[in-house]
Motif scaffolding. Sequence first.
Motif, short mmCIF file in Angstrom:
data_model
loop_
_atom_site.label_atom_id
_atom_site.label_comp_id
_atom_site.label_asym_id
_atom_site.label_seq_id
_atom_site.Cartn_x
_atom_site.Cartn_y
_atom_site.Cartn_z
N ILE A 157 0.86 -1.20 0.00
CA ILE A 157 0.00 0.00 0.00
C ILE A 157 0.88 1.24 0.00
CG2 ILE A 157 -1.94 1.14 1.14
CD1 ILE A 157 -2.39 -1.48 2.72
N ILE A 158 0.61 2.15 -0.94
CA ILE A 158 1.42 3.36 -1.08
C ILE A 158 0.55 4.60 -0.93
CG2 ILE A 158 1.19 3.37 -3.60
CD1 ILE A 158 4.06 4.52 -3.71
N THR A 159 1.09 5.62 -0.25
CA THR A 159 0.38 6.89 -0.09
C THR A 159 1.39 8.01 0.12
OG1 THR A 159 -1.45 7.99 1.05
CG2 THR A 159 0.11 6.78 2.43
N CYS A 160 0.87 9.24 0.12
CA CYS A 160 1.74 10.41 0.31
C CYS A 160 2.00 10.67 1.78
CB CYS A 160 1.09 11.64 -0.30
SG CYS A 160 0.83 11.54 -2.08
N THR A 161 3.13 11.29 2.07
CA THR A 161 3.45 11.79 3.41
C THR A 161 4.46 12.92 3.25
OG1 THR A 161 4.11 11.15 5.65
CG2 THR A 161 5.33 10.17 3.84
N GLY A 162 4.95 13.45 4.36
CA GLY A 162 5.89 14.57 4.27
C GLY A 162 5.18 15.89 4.17
N SER A 163 5.83 16.88 3.57
CA SER A 163 5.27 18.23 3.43
C SER A 163 4.79 18.46 2.00
CB SER A 163 6.32 19.27 3.81
OG SER A 163 7.47 19.14 2.99
N TYR A 164 3.80 19.32 1.90
CA TYR A 164 3.23 19.60 0.58
C TYR A 164 4.11 20.58 -0.18
CZ TYR A 164 -0.12 20.72 -3.08
OH TYR A 164 -0.73 20.89 -4.30
N GLU A 165 4.42 20.24 -1.44
CA GLU A 165 5.23 21.11 -2.29
C GLU A 165 4.33 21.71 -3.36
OE1 GLU A 165 8.39 18.65 -3.77
OE2 GLU A 165 9.49 18.68 -1.85
N ALA A 166 3.97 22.97 -3.15
CA ALA A 166 3.01 23.61 -4.06
C ALA A 166 3.52 23.67 -5.50
CB ALA A 166 2.70 25.02 -3.54
N ALA A 167 4.82 23.87 -5.67
CA ALA A 167 5.36 23.98 -7.03
C ALA A 167 5.17 22.70 -7.82
CB ALA A 167 6.84 24.35 -6.96
N ARG A 168 5.25 21.55 -7.14
CA ARG A 168 5.09 20.26 -7.81
C ARG A 168 3.68 19.72 -7.69
NH1 ARG A 168 10.08 16.28 -6.66
NH2 ARG A 168 8.97 15.22 -8.35
N GLY A 169 2.89 20.32 -6.79
CA GLY A 169 1.51 19.87 -6.61
C GLY A 169 1.40 18.51 -5.95
N THR A 170 2.36 18.17 -5.12
CA THR A 170 2.33 16.87 -4.44
C THR A 170 3.12 16.96 -3.15
OG1 THR A 170 2.68 14.50 -4.72
CG2 THR A 170 4.39 15.97 -5.59
N TYR A 171 3.12 15.85 -2.39
CA TYR A 171 3.86 15.81 -1.12
C TYR A 171 5.29 15.33 -1.38
CZ TYR A 171 -0.34 16.83 1.54
OH TYR A 171 -1.43 17.45 2.05
N SER A 172 6.16 15.66 -0.43
CA SER A 172 7.60 15.44 -0.63
C SER A 172 8.04 13.99 -0.47
CB SER A 172 8.39 16.31 0.36
OG SER A 172 8.06 15.96 1.70
N GLN A 173 7.22 13.14 0.16
CA GLN A 173 7.63 11.76 0.44
C GLN A 173 6.51 10.77 0.12
OE1 GLN A 173 8.63 12.36 4.63
NE2 GLN A 173 10.82 12.28 4.15
N ARG A 174 6.93 9.50 0.08
CA ARG A 174 5.98 8.41 -0.12
C ARG A 174 6.17 7.38 0.98
NH1 ARG A 174 4.32 11.81 -2.73
NH2 ARG A 174 3.76 11.86 -4.95
N LEU A 175 5.04 6.88 1.49
CA LEU A 175 5.02 5.80 2.48
C LEU A 175 4.55 4.53 1.78
CD1 LEU A 175 4.87 4.51 5.38
CD2 LEU A 175 2.51 5.42 5.49
N VAL A 176 5.34 3.46 1.92
CA VAL A 176 4.94 2.17 1.34
C VAL A 176 4.91 1.13 2.47
CG1 VAL A 176 5.38 0.39 -0.40
CG2 VAL A 176 6.09 2.78 -0.82
N VAL A 177 3.77 0.43 2.60
CA VAL A 177 3.60 -0.62 3.60
C VAL A 177 3.59 -1.95 2.86
CG1 VAL A 177 2.04 -1.61 5.33
CG2 VAL A 177 2.32 0.88 5.16
N TYR A 178 4.41 -2.88 3.34
CA TYR A 178 4.52 -4.21 2.72
C TYR A 178 3.90 -5.26 3.64
CZ TYR A 178 7.88 -1.97 -0.41
OH TYR A 178 8.48 -1.12 -1.35
N THR A 179 3.14 -6.17 3.04
CA THR A 179 2.51 -7.24 3.80
C THR A 179 2.74 -8.59 3.14
OG1 THR A 179 0.36 -7.30 2.64
CG2 THR A 179 0.65 -5.60 4.34
N GLU A 180 2.47 -9.66 3.89
CA GLU A 180 2.51 -11.00 3.33
C GLU A 180 1.20 -11.72 3.68
OE1 GLU A 180 5.70 -13.15 5.09
OE2 GLU A 180 4.93 -13.00 7.12
N ARG A 181 0.77 -12.57 2.75
CA ARG A 181 -0.49 -13.28 2.98
C ARG A 181 -0.30 -14.35 4.06
NH1 ARG A 181 -4.75 -15.70 -1.49
NH2 ARG A 181 -6.28 -16.44 0.06
N ILE A 182 -1.32 -14.50 4.94
CA ILE A 182 -1.20 -15.47 6.01
C ILE A 182 -2.34 -16.49 6.02
CG2 ILE A 182 0.10 -13.92 7.52
CD1 ILE A 182 -2.53 -13.26 8.98
N ASN A 183 -3.25 -16.45 5.03
CA ASN A 183 -4.29 -17.49 4.97
C ASN A 183 -4.52 -17.97 3.55
OD1 ASN A 183 -5.64 -15.30 3.82
ND2 ASN A 183 -7.59 -15.78 4.86
#
Length: 222
Positions: free
Chosen positions: A196-222
């Motif tokens: 799962i990926i989403t934005c984090t960090g501070s907003y950069e108005a010049a680029r119209g997006t946030y400065s960082q990305r958060l990625v969460v990794y999982t593994e299937r268990i069933n």
Amino acid sequence: MTKKIRILLMVMSFIGLFALLWISLSSIDNPGIEIKNLEKPEFVKVEQIKIEEAKVEETKEQPVSQSPAPQPVPRQVKQPPEIPQGTILSIPSIGIYSNIVSVGRLSNNAIDVPSSSVGRFNESPWFGNGGGILLDGHSPGVLGNLISIQVGQIVVVYSDGNEHQYRVISKEITGVDETDMRRALSAQGSSEGVNIITCTGSYEAARGTYSQRLVVYTERIN
């Protein structure tokens, strides 16, 4: 004889005069009335004091009115939101419940992000078929609490009447231009995982997006 009668009459006259004098003196400003008149207000005052004392005693004997004891407020049990029909992402530990919709590439080759739902990149595998399944969403927004997820917590996907469970194995934060998309599209730890990926960090108005990305990794268990 005559002399004796005269003396007797004089004595009687004297007694009469004395009697008249005593009666006259008795009728002048009788002090007994004055005493009675003085005692009467004192008597009334005593009665009033007694009445007041009786009222005080009655007041003391009356039970003191007390405010009713506060009633316990019924505990409000937070119910989970109704799970919508379709394909659902559920992360109970951080309060995320959302529809999953299909998203593709934009004209600039970036992956589209739905406005209020979680997106599944349509070039990644379907749930239950193995591989790395990539989900995205806005933060702030539907994935606003993703930053607080912890390793070991459970991610659930409801799809095609099945429940697919995944365990968080890691999470990473990178600069917006440093995210390894090959890794994000690959299974980590087992043959299948939801990433799962989403934005984090501070907003950069010049680029119209946030400065960082958060990625969460999982593994299937069933």
